[in-house]
Each structure stands twice: as C-alpha cells, then as structure tokens.
Scaffold this motif. Sequence first.
Motif, PDB file in Angstrom:
ATOM      1  N   ASP A   1       1.407  -0.840   0.071  1.00  0.00           N
ATOM      2  CA  ASP A   1       0.251   0.307  -0.286  1.00  0.00           C
ATOM      3  C   ASP A   1       0.982   1.311  -0.178  1.00  0.00           C
ATOM      4  OD1 ASP A   1      -1.863  -1.590  -0.001  1.00  0.00           O
ATOM      5  OD2 ASP A   1      -2.671  -0.791   2.283  1.00  0.00           O
ATOM      6  N   TYR A   2       0.977   1.990  -1.142  1.00  0.00           N
ATOM      7  CA  TYR A   2       1.447   3.646  -0.720  1.00  0.00           C
ATOM      8  C   TYR A   2      -0.062   4.203  -1.112  1.00  0.00           C
ATOM      9  CZ  TYR A   2       5.156   0.884  -3.454  1.00  0.00           C
ATOM     10  OH  TYR A   2       6.146   0.365  -3.819  1.00  0.00           O
ATOM     11  N   ALA A   3       0.398   5.270   0.771  1.00  0.00           N
ATOM     12  CA  ALA A   3      -0.412   5.963   0.753  1.00  0.00           C
ATOM     13  C   ALA A   3       0.006   7.772   0.251  1.00  0.00           C
ATOM     14  CB  ALA A   3      -0.467   6.598   2.907  1.00  0.00           C
ATOM     15  N   ALA A   4      -1.631   8.471   0.026  1.00  0.00           N
ATOM     16  CA  ALA A   4      -0.745   8.910  -0.708  1.00  0.00           C
ATOM     17  C   ALA A   4      -2.024   9.952  -1.281  1.00  0.00           C
ATOM     18  CB  ALA A   4      -0.063   9.084  -2.297  1.00  0.00           C
ATOM     19  N   PRO A   5      -1.401  11.466  -1.722  1.00  0.00           N
ATOM     20  CA  PRO A   5      -3.138  12.543  -1.231  1.00  0.00           C
ATOM     21  C   PRO A   5      -3.988  12.279  -2.619  1.00  0.00           C
ATOM     22  CG  PRO A   5      -1.213  13.847  -1.223  1.00  0.00           C
ATOM     23  CD  PRO A   5      -0.593  12.645  -1.573  1.00  0.00           C
ATOM     24  N   ALA A   6      -5.069  12.540  -2.432  1.00  0.00           N
ATOM     25  CA  ALA A   6      -6.058  11.756  -3.332  1.00  0.00           C
ATOM     26  C   ALA A   6      -5.955  12.336  -4.475  1.00  0.00           C
ATOM     27  CB  ALA A   6      -7.884  12.465  -2.983  1.00  0.00           C
ATOM     28  N   GLY A   7      -6.158  11.737  -5.884  1.00  0.00           N
ATOM     29  CA  GLY A   7      -6.028  12.326  -6.780  1.00  0.00           C
ATOM     30  C   GLY A   7      -4.631  12.276  -7.294  1.00  0.00           C
ATOM     31  N   THR A   8      -3.922  11.816  -6.653  1.00  0.00           N
ATOM     32  CA  THR A   8      -2.177  11.341  -6.925  1.00  0.00           C
ATOM     33  C   THR A   8      -2.185  10.990  -8.577  1.00  0.00           C
ATOM     34  OG1 THR A   8      -1.312  12.403  -4.673  1.00  0.00           O
ATOM     35  CG2 THR A   8       0.329  11.205  -6.200  1.00  0.00           C
ATOM     36  N   PRO A   9      -1.600  11.108  -9.861  1.00  0.00           N
ATOM     37  CA  PRO A   9      -1.315  10.217 -10.565  1.00  0.00           C
ATOM     38  C   PRO A   9      -0.643   9.180 -10.254  1.00  0.00           C
ATOM     39  CG  PRO A   9      -0.339  12.725 -11.019  1.00  0.00           C
ATOM     40  CD  PRO A   9      -0.748  12.587  -9.670  1.00  0.00           C
ATOM     41  N   ILE A  10      -1.319   7.801 -10.937  1.00  0.00           N
ATOM     42  CA  ILE A  10      -1.000   6.318 -10.851  1.00  0.00           C
ATOM     43  C   ILE A  10       0.205   6.156 -11.629  1.00  0.00           C
ATOM     44  CG2 ILE A  10      -1.289   3.811 -10.075  1.00  0.00           C
ATOM     45  CD1 ILE A  10      -3.881   5.117  -8.631  1.00  0.00           C
ATOM     46  N   LEU A  11       1.075   5.302 -11.851  1.00  0.00           N
ATOM     47  CA  LEU A  11       2.225   5.116 -13.513  1.00  0.00           C
ATOM     48  C   LEU A  11       2.141   4.258 -13.416  1.00  0.00           C
ATOM     49  CD1 LEU A  11       4.689   8.197 -12.107  1.00  0.00           C
ATOM     50  CD2 LEU A  11       2.728   7.898 -13.364  1.00  0.00           C
ATOM     51  N   ALA A  12       2.322   3.035 -14.548  1.00  0.00           N
ATOM     52  CA  ALA A  12       2.464   1.934 -14.954  1.00  0.00           C
ATOM     53  C   ALA A  12       4.379   1.920 -14.217  1.00  0.00           C
ATOM     54  CB  ALA A  12       1.814   2.158 -16.669  1.00  0.00           C
ATOM     55  N   VAL A  13       4.496   1.169 -14.181  1.00  0.00           N
ATOM     56  CA  VAL A  13       5.733   0.589 -13.245  1.00  0.00           C
ATOM     57  C   VAL A  13       6.515   0.321 -14.625  1.00  0.00           C
ATOM     58  CG1 VAL A  13       4.671   0.617 -10.972  1.00  0.00           C
ATOM     59  CG2 VAL A  13       5.307  -1.603 -12.824  1.00  0.00           C
ATOM     60  N   GLY A  14       5.950   0.022 -16.349  1.00  0.00           N
ATOM     61  CA  GLY A  14       6.415  -0.566 -17.037  1.00  0.00           C
ATOM     62  C   GLY A  14       6.062  -0.645 -18.151  1.00  0.00           C
ATOM     63  N   ASP A  15       6.271  -1.100 -19.939  1.00  0.00           N
ATOM     64  CA  ASP A  15       5.002  -1.353 -20.267  1.00  0.00           C
ATOM     65  C   ASP A  15       4.114  -2.608 -20.369  1.00  0.00           C
ATOM     66  OD1 ASP A  15       6.989   1.176 -21.357  1.00  0.00           O
ATOM     67  OD2 ASP A  15       7.776  -0.153 -22.741  1.00  0.00           O
ATOM     68  N   GLY A  16       3.297  -2.096 -20.527  1.00  0.00           N
ATOM     69  CA  GLY A  16       2.729  -3.354 -20.938  1.00  0.00           C
ATOM     70  C   GLY A  16       1.543  -3.359 -21.894  1.00  0.00           C
ATOM     71  N   LYS A  17       0.868  -4.347 -21.656  1.00  0.00           N
ATOM     72  CA  LYS A  17      -1.325  -4.147 -22.672  1.00  0.00           C
ATOM     73  C   LYS A  17      -1.866  -4.178 -20.796  1.00  0.00           C
ATOM     74  CE  LYS A  17      -1.722  -5.780 -25.866  1.00  0.00           C
ATOM     75  NZ  LYS A  17      -2.551  -6.916 -27.926  1.00  0.00           N
ATOM     76  N   VAL A  18      -3.079  -3.226 -20.517  1.00  0.00           N
ATOM     77  CA  VAL A  18      -4.002  -3.377 -19.922  1.00  0.00           C
ATOM     78  C   VAL A  18      -5.152  -4.620 -20.388  1.00  0.00           C
ATOM     79  CG1 VAL A  18      -5.912  -2.315 -19.747  1.00  0.00           C
ATOM     80  CG2 VAL A  18      -3.398  -0.654 -20.182  1.00  0.00           C
ATOM     81  N   THR A  19      -5.082  -5.250 -19.358  1.00  0.00           N
ATOM     82  CA  THR A  19      -6.088  -6.432 -19.673  1.00  0.00           C
ATOM     83  C   THR A  19      -7.266  -6.321 -18.862  1.00  0.00           C
ATOM     84  OG1 THR A  19      -5.190  -7.412 -17.351  1.00  0.00           O
ATOM     85  CG2 THR A  19      -4.459  -8.551 -19.486  1.00  0.00           C
ATOM     86  N   GLU A  20      -7.457  -5.562 -17.927  1.00  0.00           N
ATOM     87  CA  GLU A  20      -8.668  -5.448 -16.933  1.00  0.00           C
ATOM     88  C   GLU A  20      -8.280  -3.894 -16.316  1.00  0.00           C
ATOM     89  OE1 GLU A  20      -9.740  -7.880 -13.626  1.00  0.00           O
ATOM     90  OE2 GLU A  20      -8.421  -9.533 -14.496  1.00  0.00           O
ATOM     91  N   ALA A  21      -9.104  -3.184 -16.560  1.00  0.00           N
ATOM     92  CA  ALA A  21      -9.875  -1.978 -16.067  1.00  0.00           C
ATOM     93  C   ALA A  21     -11.265  -1.473 -15.273  1.00  0.00           C
ATOM     94  CB  ALA A  21      -9.790  -0.709 -16.675  1.00  0.00           C
TER      95      ALA A  21
END
Length: 221
Positions: free
Chosen positions: A85-105
């Motif tokens: 769990d990485y705590a941060a203020p609401a609205g902080t951008p979340i980044l993909a940690v590597g190249d890839g393809k989205v399987t679920e959203a």
Amino acid sequence: ELVLDGQAIAIHKIHTASFQSGNETFYAFNFPQNGKDEFFDEKGLSMQRGGFLKAPLKYFRISSRYSKKRFHPVQKVFKAHLGTDYAAPAGTPILAVGDGKVTEAKFSKFNGNYVKIKHNSIYTTQYLHMSKIAKGIKPGKTVKKGQVIGYVGSTGLATGPHVCFRFWKNGKQVDGTKVKVTQEAEPIAKKDLPDFNALKDELMKELEKINIEQQKELAYN
C-alpha cells in the motif's frame, strides 16, 4: 541519414547496428513487433533491457507492506495482504511501472476502481482503489512505463487514499518491493521468425559491405 545540401544533419531511422567488444561482435536489428519498432540480436532475442519503476507513484509513503498475515483495518481479521500500500493524497497520479497491455480496467466491490497490466509472459501488475481510471485506459490498450493510468483514491475496501500495488511473477503473487527490478522484453514471436531471419540476412550483407569499405579506408590511410 537526413541530408541537407550534401551535409548529414540527423539520423532518421536505424535499421541495424554492430559494435565490437574485445573479440566479440554484437548485432542489433530493427524489427516491428507489437506495433512498434524494437531491436533484436541475431538470435531474435530482444536488445531492450528496462527496469520497472521502483513504485507506481512519485511521492508516497508505504502504509502497509506485503504480508502473509496482516490485521485488516476494515474487516478486523488477520488475513494475507499480497500487495504493497502506497499512501498519497487523493488525486495523485498513478503510473504504470513498465510497458505492457491493459487486461482489466474496471470497478469491483473490494478492489474499487483498478487497472491490471500484463507486461510480458512473466510479469503482471495491478493497481487498486483508484479515485478514477485515467481517460483511455481500457482492456487491450498498450501503455508505456511511467504513463498515468489512474489517480489515488479510496474506492472499494479502503480506509484512506492509497494505491494497493500487486505484483505477479510467473502467475504467483509476490512482494513487488523485493523482486529484482528488471523487465525482459519478449523475443521475436515464432510466427515472425521467418520474416525476421530474411531481414536479418539482408541487413547482415549491408553491414559486411560497410565493414569492407571501412577496412579499405583504414588500409589506404
């Protein structure tokens, strides 16, 4: 090369390259795969070596670590917490940690808004409890390392704004903070090997011509 008035001003595209280290010569061949140009060696193995981001946020604190037995703050029972769990203020951008393809959203009762990304045949990551998923992020979408895929929130089973980051290696959930931070790109797909080998042979001939010309020039000088 891009040439203006007889002068080379830039490299437009590199088709192949070679360099020598000691007694060994290394080759790289440009071949399109998964909709983008990539470089492969003469065996069809990827030349791309890229590490995952250390965390899916730029600014954060770890509020809960991966554990086989953790007291759940909402359910009030001890259970496995197979994520970080990485705590941060609401609205902080979340980044993909590597190249890839989205399987679920999508949204689910416990995960809230979440995104799951398959990076290659070995690694998959998941990002939970988003306030919202970034525009355009949907199954089948290709994402790049560092791309914004959503924003910190507390949807689903969460007590405060954070992202629960989950990491799979060979189909098993592991502690993402302890995995060796490397991402091996996919080799040439088997169905594309004949086309790759034909292109490689053609480019090898071009490299050999260049090497012969360089040797002649060195001998002349």
